[in-house]
Enzyme design. Structure first.
Site, short mmCIF file in Angstrom:
data_model
loop_
_atom_site.label_atom_id
_atom_site.label_comp_id
_atom_site.label_asym_id
_atom_site.label_seq_id
_atom_site.Cartn_x
_atom_site.Cartn_y
_atom_site.Cartn_z
N GLY A 184 -3.95 3.86 -1.36
CA GLY A 184 -5.19 4.13 -0.97
C GLY A 184 -6.29 4.00 -2.17
N GLY A 185 -6.32 2.56 -2.47
CA GLY A 185 -7.20 2.16 -3.52
C GLY A 185 -6.21 2.25 -4.87
N CYS A 225 -0.97 -1.15 -4.62
CA CYS A 225 -2.27 -0.45 -3.92
C CYS A 225 -1.76 0.81 -3.29
CB CYS A 225 -2.83 -1.09 -2.63
SG CYS A 225 -4.16 -0.42 -1.78
N ASP A 281 -0.60 2.05 -12.81
CA ASP A 281 0.13 2.28 -13.72
C ASP A 281 0.91 1.25 -14.30
OD1 ASP A 281 3.00 2.68 -12.35
OD2 ASP A 281 1.92 3.97 -11.23
N ASP A 317 -10.63 2.21 -3.43
CA ASP A 317 -11.20 1.91 -2.24
C ASP A 317 -12.42 1.93 -2.19
OD1 ASP A 317 -9.01 1.48 -0.67
OD2 ASP A 317 -8.37 3.48 0.17
N ASN A 370 -0.18 5.23 1.03
CA ASN A 370 -1.31 6.08 1.35
C ASN A 370 -1.47 7.44 1.44
OD1 ASN A 370 -3.76 4.28 1.62
ND2 ASN A 370 -2.36 3.06 3.16
N ASP A 412 0.85 -1.28 0.07
CA ASP A 412 0.14 0.13 -0.08
C ASP A 412 0.88 1.30 -0.05
OD1 ASP A 412 -2.27 1.48 -0.01
OD2 ASP A 412 -3.10 0.59 1.83
N GLU A 463 -27.02 -16.54 1.68
CA GLU A 463 -25.89 -15.75 1.30
C GLU A 463 -24.67 -16.32 0.96
OE1 GLU A 463 -26.89 -11.09 2.18
OE2 GLU A 463 -26.36 -12.49 3.97
C1 DGJ Z 1 -5.92 1.85 1.70
C2 DGJ Z 1 -6.27 0.68 1.19
O1 DGJ Z 1 -6.60 0.88 -0.30
C3 DGJ Z 1 -7.22 -0.10 1.95
O2 DGJ Z 1 -7.72 -1.29 1.19
C4 DGJ Z 1 -6.60 -0.62 3.18
O3 DGJ Z 1 -5.65 -1.54 2.64
C5 DGJ Z 1 -6.18 0.63 3.80
N1 DGJ Z 1 -5.29 1.47 3.09
C6 DGJ Z 1 -5.39 0.20 5.00
O4 DGJ Z 1 -4.97 1.25 5.75
#
Ligand code: DGJ
Length: 729
Positions: free
Chosen positions: A528-529, A526, A534, A548, A480, A478, A614
């Site tokens: 933050g989504g 990843c 790229d 996300d 972020n 990730d 479900e």
């Molecule tokens: C951002 C990611 O896109 C989420 O899926 C998750 O992993 C969070 N960070 C965790 O902090």
């Protein structure tokens, strides 16, 4: 031979299966661009512009030929301060303060195979798949030598481009801009397709006409960004999914980027794409070289679908080095939306048991397992287990999960540090901060200076130990926040402009070392989504968390935009709880599955909260996902509607490369009372073959399904979805 040099006419011609690219050396030594478009034989030098255009200057040796100006000639790689006032591709500055370059021919070479770039991701070629043309130009005044590199994948309709700059002078040379490519199109009525967005709403397609002047798409965030994806398309005004000319420019780069498109006084268009020049500089000592990132260029005269399919195939087969690129991926259950930071070993084991019971392959432990990490205020940088949550460490938990018959994956965010962490307390200078002012914070975290070798070496040691000591089969990497306060404590003042690019090189180095040392670990990108979705990242990782935003209806537009450049096999997509955590919208479980199945599939919810009905539906979804997996991952992708303007439905389709099977996906985005029939024409089938629809065993000819189309049963309720599977009989 896909590359030909005609010595008489001093012309370079590149052919791919359906395109031709041509350049010519002018008598002055300037390298002119002649043509890039539909495959054609012959010489295009009749397109050279020869007209006296007031206030467009002439090179000194042609000063009496006023119709010959660099300002109006199509050029292959534009200089600066040389009488071409349009976009510059390069801006060198010498020790004496000479700005700009007037680039003239030095030498060329045609060789088999693909070029490689130092420290940067790049496409690869097998056997005789690619041939490379290298043309070196130089500017005598500044000592700048520019090697233009073209690797041609004839059968794949892709030309990769890169630029290597050498300081051939005797003193230091500062580069203030180095584009990866310049592309001049002499005429045409082009529109720009670009993919803008924001956190939770990435890669929204926007199609705009070109204005006279400059339009720019870029990012200064130190990442390719949620806001502006680096991939752009220029297409003819009348181009559609199925017809018309379009050019794709895909930078293989994950940091600051800029693509500029200029339509000039003569109506010609120039595209210049590469590292963003704001804040960038790079100093070369005599003899040193700088490699600009690669860009993947493709042309289609058969519309946007063909262009997208070319990129999908190329990314899967010739860019991504992971052994998982063309392999089935484990279906995972991710802990994030199931419990966020609130878990302990028992909670995770209960998730694992439920996952196993449903038929999921892997449990992924997301954020919160390390350091003092109970929320997002602390712990980043401390990549050892949080014993308060996971007594006894990670290994026993992994073993218990494995004993249940599940694989185990884990989340990391290596490039970041919290002020409240052991790592920051030990090495505050490792973070990017500007002396004398408080740093801009993002999610209360700072960014490590990945341009420092000691930082990258440290992270490699810690993360490789994590992977060695635990049976981890998947990593979610990730990122972020964007970069700010880009000031490196180890670079001298005159080299601070290198910090952002050195950051990206260091990040690639870490990713390269880890993915090479642990080839059996599946890595998912990843940010933050989908903030770093790229081609640079996709060279190392086969999949990237797309957004996300897990709301199935909003995902339609996100995955639609993403599909223009990137394959379904690269789009991380999960079924999450309803009501959705980001939008509060309720959607049927089936709809969430149909949407997520068009990516790398998984679940991101607490199965304990599901009803028995479900859970049975999920078992059925998993069976279908396994059946359709190869078709979705390796099939040709067709966008049948634009989910944002189609009044009622989003529809898209996969067709196997041998046309033996097809999967039609439909989601009703605007349910109606007394609805008119839903009618869709399929694409890409074999017209002469017969296809059976799985659900009712009816048989149709491929031609009937494509030209007559098929009418779907009325779908009723909130956002219903359907999946129709056809196979050849
Ligand atoms: C951002 C990611 O896109 C989420 O899926 C998750 O992993 C969070 N960070 C965790 O902090």
């Amino acid at each position: 031979m896909s590359i030909l040099f005609d010595d008489n006419r001093k012309t370079y011609t590149i052919h791919t299966r359906s395109s031709t690219y041509q350049m010519q050396l002018a008598p002055t030594g300037h390298l002119l661009h002649l043509y890039y478009g539909r495959r054609a034989e012959g010489c295009f030098d009749y397109l050279i512009r020869s007209r006296d255009c007031g206030f467009s200057p002439n090179p000194y040796e042609l000063r009496y030929q006023r119709e010959w100006s660099l300002d109006t000639q199509m050029q292959e790689y534009s200089g600066a301060q040389n009488g071409d006032y349009r976009l510059s591709a390069i801006l060198p500055v010498t020790a004496e303060g000479i700005h700009g370059a007037d680039l003239r021919y030095v030498r060329h070479e045609i060789r088999p195979g693909k070029y490689a770039l130092r420290g940067l991701p790049a496409a690869f070629a097998r056997d005789s798949e690619a041939e490379t043309l290298s043309i070196t130009l130089a500017d005598a005044a500044s000592g700048t030598e520019v090697e233009l590199l073209y690797s041609v994948y004839e059968a794949l309709d892709v030309i990769t481009r890169a630029v290597r700059v050498t300081n051939a002078g005797k003193a230091a040379l500062r580069l203030e801009k180095v584009a990866s490519l310049c592309l001049d199109l002499p005429f045409g009525d082009w529109e720009l397709l670009h993919f803008h967005g924001r956190h939770c709403m990435e890669r929204q397609l926007e199609r705009v006409p070109l204005m006279t002047g400059i339009q720019t798409v870029g990012s200064k965030r130190g990442m390719s960004s949620h806001q502006h994806n680096p991939f752009t398309i220029l297409c003819a005004h009348d181009a559609t999914e199925d017809a018309g000319e379009c050019y794709g420019v895909m930078p293989v780069y994950s940091g600051n980027h800029k693509t500029e498109i200029e339509t000039d006084q003569m109506g010609a268009t120039r595209v210049v794409s590469g590292i963003h020049d704001e804040g960038f500089s790079w100093t070369l000592a005599p003899g040193e070289t700088f490699d600009a990132p690669e860009a993947l260029l493709s042309f289609s005269h058969e519309g946007l679908t063909k262009l997208s399919q070319t990129y999908h195939r190329f990314i899967r087969d010739n860019l991504c080095r992971s052994k998982f690129s063309n392999a089935p991926r484990p279906v995972l259950l991710n802990s994030w939306e199931a419990c966020y930071f609130d878990f302990d070993a028992e909670k995770l084991l209960s998730l694992a048991r439920e996952a196993k019971n449903l038929g999921v392959d892997m449990l992924v432990l997301d954020d919160g397992w390390f350091g003092k990490r109970d929320d997002d205020l602390s712990g980043l940088g401390d990549w050892y287990v949080n014993e308060n949550k996971l007594h006894g460490g990670l290994a026993p938990l992994v073993k218990q999960v494995n004993d249940l018959g599940l694989k185990f994956g884990i989340w990391i965010e290596p490039e970041m540090v919290n002020e409240d962490s052991e790592l920051y307390r030990a090495h505050p200078d490792w973070a990017l901060t500007v002396p004398g002012r408080g740093p801009a914070m993002g999610r209360d975290q700072l960014v490590l200076d990945m341009g420092r070798k000691d930082v990258v070496d440290y992270l490699y040691a810690v993360l490789s130990a994590l992977l060695r000591d635990n049976h981890i089969e998947y990593i979610k990497w990730d990122f972020n926040r964007g970069l700010a306060d880009v000031y490196s404590r180890v670079l001298p003042p005159e080299r601070q402009g290198e910090a952002a690019h050195r950051y990206v090189l260091g990040m690639y180095d870490l990713l390269d070392r880890l993915t090479t040392a642990f080839p059996d670990v599946l890595f998912e990108g990843c940010a933050g989504g989908g903030g770093r979705f790229d081609a640079g990242m996709l060279a190392y990782v086969p999949q990237i968390w797309c957004s996300d935003n897990t709301d199935a209806i909003e995902r339609l537009a996100i995955q639609y935009g993403t599909s223009f450049g990137y394959p379904a096999s690269s789009m991380g997509a999960h079924v999450s709880a309803s009501p959705n955590h980001q939008t509060g919208r309720s959607t049927p479980l089936e709809t969430r599955a149909v949407v997520a199945m068009s990516g790398t599939f998984g679940y991101e919810l607490d199965p304990a909260l599901l009803s028995a009905e479900e859970k049975n539906a999920i078992r059925d979804q998993l069976a279908r996902q396994r059946k359709y997996d190869a078709l979705i991952r390796g099939g040709d992708y067709y966008r049948l509607t634009d989910p944002r303007d189609a009044k009622r439905i989003a529809a898209w389709q996969f067709v196997a490369p041998d046309k033996s099977e097809a999967l039609l996906n439909v989601v009703v985005t605007h349910p109606e009372a007394n609805p008119r029939p839903l009618h869709l024409r399929l694409k890409g089938l074999d017209p002469d073959a017969s296809y059976q629809l799985d659900s009712d065993a009816r048989v149709y000819s491929g031609a009937a399904l494509m030209y007559g189309g098929c009418t779907l049963d009325a779908l009723f309720g909130d956002y219903p979805a359907a999946q129709l599977y056809f196979h050849k009989v």
